[in-house]
Design a protein around this motif. Structure first.
Motif, PDB file in Angstrom:
ATOM      1  N   ASP A 589       3.917  96.171  36.215  1.00 59.25           N
ATOM      2  CA  ASP A 589       4.290  94.817  35.799  1.00 59.25           C
ATOM      3  C   ASP A 589       4.947  94.844  34.426  1.00 59.25           C
ATOM      4  O   ASP A 589       4.481  95.538  33.508  1.00 59.25           O
ATOM      5  N   THR A 591       6.576  92.216  31.376  1.00 60.24           N
ATOM      6  CA  THR A 591       6.707  90.860  30.848  1.00 60.24           C
ATOM      7  C   THR A 591       7.867  90.847  29.861  1.00 60.24           C
ATOM      8  O   THR A 591       7.976  91.734  29.000  1.00 60.24           O
ATOM      9  N   SER A 610       7.480  87.316  34.159  1.00 60.16           N
ATOM     10  CA  SER A 610       6.903  88.597  34.550  1.00 60.16           C
ATOM     11  C   SER A 610       7.485  89.004  35.894  1.00 60.16           C
ATOM     12  O   SER A 610       7.794  88.148  36.731  1.00 60.16           O
ATOM     13  N   VAL A 629       5.378  82.906  33.261  1.00 55.98           N
ATOM     14  CA  VAL A 629       4.098  83.214  32.628  1.00 55.98           C
ATOM     15  C   VAL A 629       3.518  81.936  32.025  1.00 55.98           C
ATOM     16  O   VAL A 629       4.223  81.190  31.335  1.00 55.98           O
ATOM     17  N   THR A 630       2.208  81.646  32.273  1.00 54.73           N
ATOM     18  CA  THR A 630       1.568  80.429  31.768  1.00 54.73           C
ATOM     19  C   THR A 630       1.387  80.505  30.256  1.00 54.73           C
ATOM     20  O   THR A 630       1.467  81.585  29.648  1.00 54.73           O
ATOM     21  N   GLU A 632      -1.349  80.171  28.545  1.00 54.97           N
ATOM     22  CA  GLU A 632      -2.498  81.008  28.195  1.00 54.97           C
ATOM     23  C   GLU A 632      -2.129  82.485  28.290  1.00 54.97           C
ATOM     24  O   GLU A 632      -2.476  83.291  27.409  1.00 54.97           O
ATOM     25  N   GLU A 633      -1.413  82.819  29.361  1.00 63.68           N
ATOM     26  CA  GLU A 633      -0.979  84.210  29.525  1.00 63.68           C
ATOM     27  C   GLU A 633      -0.042  84.608  28.396  1.00 63.68           C
ATOM     28  O   GLU A 633      -0.105  85.731  27.886  1.00 63.68           O
ATOM     29  N   ARG A 634       0.825  83.690  28.027  1.00 65.53           N
ATOM     30  CA  ARG A 634       1.770  83.978  26.940  1.00 65.53           C
ATOM     31  C   ARG A 634       1.028  84.278  25.653  1.00 65.53           C
ATOM     32  O   ARG A 634       1.390  85.213  24.914  1.00 65.53           O
ATOM     33  N   ASN A 636      -1.959  85.426  25.324  1.00 65.62           N
ATOM     34  CA  ASN A 636      -2.593  86.746  25.444  1.00 65.62           C
ATOM     35  C   ASN A 636      -1.564  87.867  25.321  1.00 65.62           C
ATOM     36  O   ASN A 636      -1.827  88.904  24.701  1.00 65.62           O
ATOM     37  N   ILE A 637      -0.404  87.640  25.923  1.00 61.01           N
ATOM     38  CA  ILE A 637       0.657  88.652  25.860  1.00 61.01           C
ATOM     39  C   ILE A 637       1.156  88.819  24.432  1.00 61.01           C
ATOM     40  O   ILE A 637       1.357  89.937  23.949  1.00 61.01           O
ATOM     41  N   GLN A 640      -1.381  90.672  22.556  1.00 63.98           N
ATOM     42  CA  GLN A 640      -1.364  92.087  22.894  1.00 63.98           C
ATOM     43  C   GLN A 640      -0.163  92.785  22.269  1.00 63.98           C
ATOM     44  O   GLN A 640      -0.271  93.929  21.813  1.00 63.98           O
TER      45      GLN A 640
END
Length: 722
Positions: A589, A591, A610, A629-630, A632-634, A636-637, A640
């Motif tokens: 995967d 992003t 993604s 990408v949501t 929340e995911e953004r 976290n990304i 990271q």
């Protein structure tokens, strides 16, 4: 086996004798085709009828050449059309021979010239020295009969290929033979004369012998014509802008933007250094020049008498770019040329010539009802004070607002209908994949009508193009590609100009993949001209999305930087960079994030997607894996990504600190000193790494934790999983 026949040299001939090379004669019907001919430079079809000559007669002349001054010498144009006009020969001529003119032998003997020519001409040919040949400079001409009739355009192409072949063989031909109406003087004995006939292979069949060279030459001419067309269209666009800014003379507008070198190229002038050879001239001497201010041309060619006007000195002729337009485009009809130029340039949607007619009518007190739409150019009445208030828009806001459309998005929230947008990304970052995915999503949601979308795929192989063509057919958008159905990427500016001129731009959506195939983004002038053609298209309701590359090196903040000059960005409404945020090699995967750095309208500041990038995945499955990408995911990304960057920055300091802490807990001061001495990493970097990676979450790259003990002692201990 070759058979040599010696002939006796004429009186005054300096060579030791001439040889005719004979093999089995090939009898061909083309030998008796009557071809255009005349006597002397002044013999033209304008004053008296031309005559004819055959290749058979030419061959006979070689062994028994006349001895005449050049102004009485016979010449030929190897076409059945009896005219010396280059343009008419090119358009209507039927040619039965190619030829070469070697003015400078460069120290080679006639025999050497023939020998080298035989190696590159896979057919019969005739060779003879010219009247001005000497022992020191054995000037020569070659006549190459062809197996079938050539059109004028084919003749010009094969002439260039023949000259290229000779040049590659070490012979320098005069390139004027590449003009369809150029005179070839026939055998005429001079102080030095020699001749040969090579009959071994029959007439040349260029299609069979030079097919590969033909492909290369056609591509070169196509590119040359495309560049010329683009220059012409850009000149027209700039001239229209000049008219819109107030220039009311079509002649002034034409001359201001159609520079003379461009117009010379348009009408077939041959450049030699700083001078040009007129297409009306049959001489080989360039006699057209440009004045120092670049506004006028001067010609010493007598054949240019019908263009412009005589020079004040009485020597030659002069004119401007518009005079050439009158002569070549309109056969000398100035009124028609004025009307044509007036129709090329519009003012408020009205042809300039009508605007000028209206102004004249009003100055004469006549009705101007016929010319509605040009009222903005009416002049104040006598005695009426001029004021800029006349042009004020105040009071029209409600009317204009009623016609204003809300922003309508084409791709995600990054490209707006009626704007130009550019996406910059490194190769294989996914810009094409994501563009097609967003396009399909917009069509599915009925945001846009697929039939108005033209995806121009100029950066793909056949397999990739086929995959994407199937997607286009499935979802109803149009797929175009250079080299298919006559589409030429270098002609795009011309295509856009035609859509604008025919009022067909509105609602059309163009996607250019990639933009470097349509213009040279590293060349400021070309990028600027291309950007202007896109702006005109957008100004008339079109939309353009351009995909482009970034530089190899990132900026100081680690972000990608767009490639090329600033012109593309300057002319665009919106611009984004696309970069990879994270890649999971185990799952495959990836992003990626679009970031906006120029905007007009309520576009997204950024957008994150993604998709699966792993090997062994076909294009359709990869496309199906794309998702937004949501938030929340953004988060976290992004977190990271920051953690990964911090880890990379501190990696050597981390290892040094870990090494010290494995020997036991340490106070901060002693830990920093010991890690510095162990690794050589500066104390400042050790201290920063210590702060960055303190905590209890090893997943967040926190490798040690801090205990504050008595007397505020800071004790660091290694986490058990570190």
């Amino acid at each position: 086996m070759e058979k040599l026949k010696r002939t006796t040299p004429a009186v005054g001939q300096l060579s030791g004798g001439a040889f005719k090379i004979e093999q089995s004669d090939h009898i061909s019907p083309i030998n008796n085709v009557e071809l255009c001919s005349g006597y002397g430079q002044k013999h033209t079809d304008k004053y008296r009828s031309l005559v004819t000559v055959t290749l058979a007669h030419l061959k006979a002349l070689m062994s028994r050449p006349p001895q005449k001054p050049k102004d009485e010498a016979q010449w030929a144009i190897f076409s059945t059309v009896l005219t010396r006009n280059h343009s008419r020969q090119r358009e209507h001529g039927e040619f039965y021979a190619l030829w070469a003119d070697i003015d400078d032998s460069e120290g080679q003997s006639f025999d050497e010239i023939v020998g080298r020519s035989r190696r590159v001409i896979p057919g019969a040919f005739m060779a003879y020295t010219s009247r001005s040949a000497t022992q020191e400079n054995q000037r020569a001409r070659l006549i190459v009969p062809v197996a079938y009739a050539l059109s004028g355009h084919e003749f010009v192409i094969w002439q260039r290929i023949l000259n290229d072949k000779l040049e590659a063989a070490g012979i320098t031909p005069d390139r004027v033979t590449e003009r369809a109406g150029q005179l070839c003087y026939l055998p005429n004995r001079g102080a030095f004369y020699d001749w040969k006939v090579i009959n071994s292979k029959g007439p040349l069949n260029p299609d069979e012998c030079w097919s590969e060279e033909l492909v290369v030459e056609m591509e070169r001419q196509h590119a040359e014509q495309a560049e010329l067309t683009e220059r012409r269209e850009m000149a027209k666009i700039k001239a229209r802008a000049r008219v819109s800014a107030g220039t009311q003379s079509p002649i002034d507008a034409f001359n201001a933007e159609y520079n003379l070198p461009l117009v010379f190229d348009m009408y077939g002038y041959l450049r030699k250094g700083n001078r040009w050879l007129s297409p009306n001239s049959s001489s080989k001497s360039p006699a057209v020049s440009i004045t120092n201010d670049g506004q006028k041309w001067l010609s010493a060619h007598e054949t240019d008498a019908g263009i412009g006007r005589p020079c004040d000195s009485g020597n030659g002729y002069m004119g401007d770019a518009f005079d050439l337009f009158v002569h070549y485009q309109h056969g000398g009809n100035r009124d028609e040329a004025l009307k044509d130029a007036g129709e090329m340039f519009m003012v408020n949607g009205v042809p300039l010539y009508k605007v000028n007619q209206q102004a004249f009518s009003e100055s004469q007190g006549l009705s101007s009802g016929t010319f509605q739409g040009a009222s903005s150019l009416t002049t104040p009445q006598d005695g009426e004070a001029f004021s800029l208030d006349t042009f004020s828009l105040n009071g029209m806001a409600a009317e204009m607002e009623s016609k204003m459309l809300e922003d309508k998005f084409i791709l995600g929230r990054m490209a707006i209908l009626g704007q130009s947008t550019v996406f910059y990304a490194k190769p294989n970052a996914g810009k094409t994949l994501l563009t097609i995915w967003m396009l399909i999503e917009a069509i599915k949601s009925h945001e846009i009508d697929g039939k108005n979308v033209f995806y121009i795929n100029a950066d793909d192989n056949h397999k990739g193009l086929t995959y994407k063509l199937k997607l286009a057919e499935k979802h109803g958008f149009q797929m175009l590609a250079p080299g298919y159905n006559g589409f030429d990427a270098k002609m795009l500016s011309s295509y856009l100009a035609n859509l604008v001129r025919q009022d067909q731009a509105s609602g059309k959506i163009l996607i250019l993949d990639t933009v470097k195939k349509f213009t040279d983004i590293m060349h400021k002038d070309k990028a600027s001209n291309f950007g202007e053609s896109v702006r005109q298209f957008v100004a008339h309701g079109g939309s353009v999305i351009m995909l482009a590359h970034v530089n190899k090196h990132k900026d100081d903040e680690g972000k990608v930087v767009y490639s090329g000059t600033t012109d593309l960005v300057d002319d665009a409404d919106c611009a984004y960079t696309l970069d990879v945020v994270t890649e999971d090699k185990l799952s495959g995967d990836r992003t990626v994030k679009f970031e906006n750095f120029k905007s007009r309208g309520d576009v997204a500041i950024d957008a994150v997607y993604s998709y699966h990038y792993g090997e062994g995945v076909n294009y359709y499955d990869r496309l199906a894996s794309v998702r937004t990408v949501t938030d929340e995911e953004r988060q976290n990304i992004e977190k990271q990504k920051r953690l990964n960057a911090t880890l990379e920055r501190n990696r050597d300091a981390i290892e040094a600190i870990k090494g010290v802490l494995r020997d036991g807990s340490q106070k901060k001061t002693e830990l920093v000193t010991a890690a510095h001495e162990r690794s050589g990493v500066s104390k400042a970097r050790i201290q920063r790494a210590l702060e960055d990676h303190t905590g209890t979450s090893v997943a967040d790259y926190q490798y040690w934790h801090l205990d504050i003990q008595d007397k505020n002692a800071h004790i660091y201990r290694l986490n058990w999983a570190a």
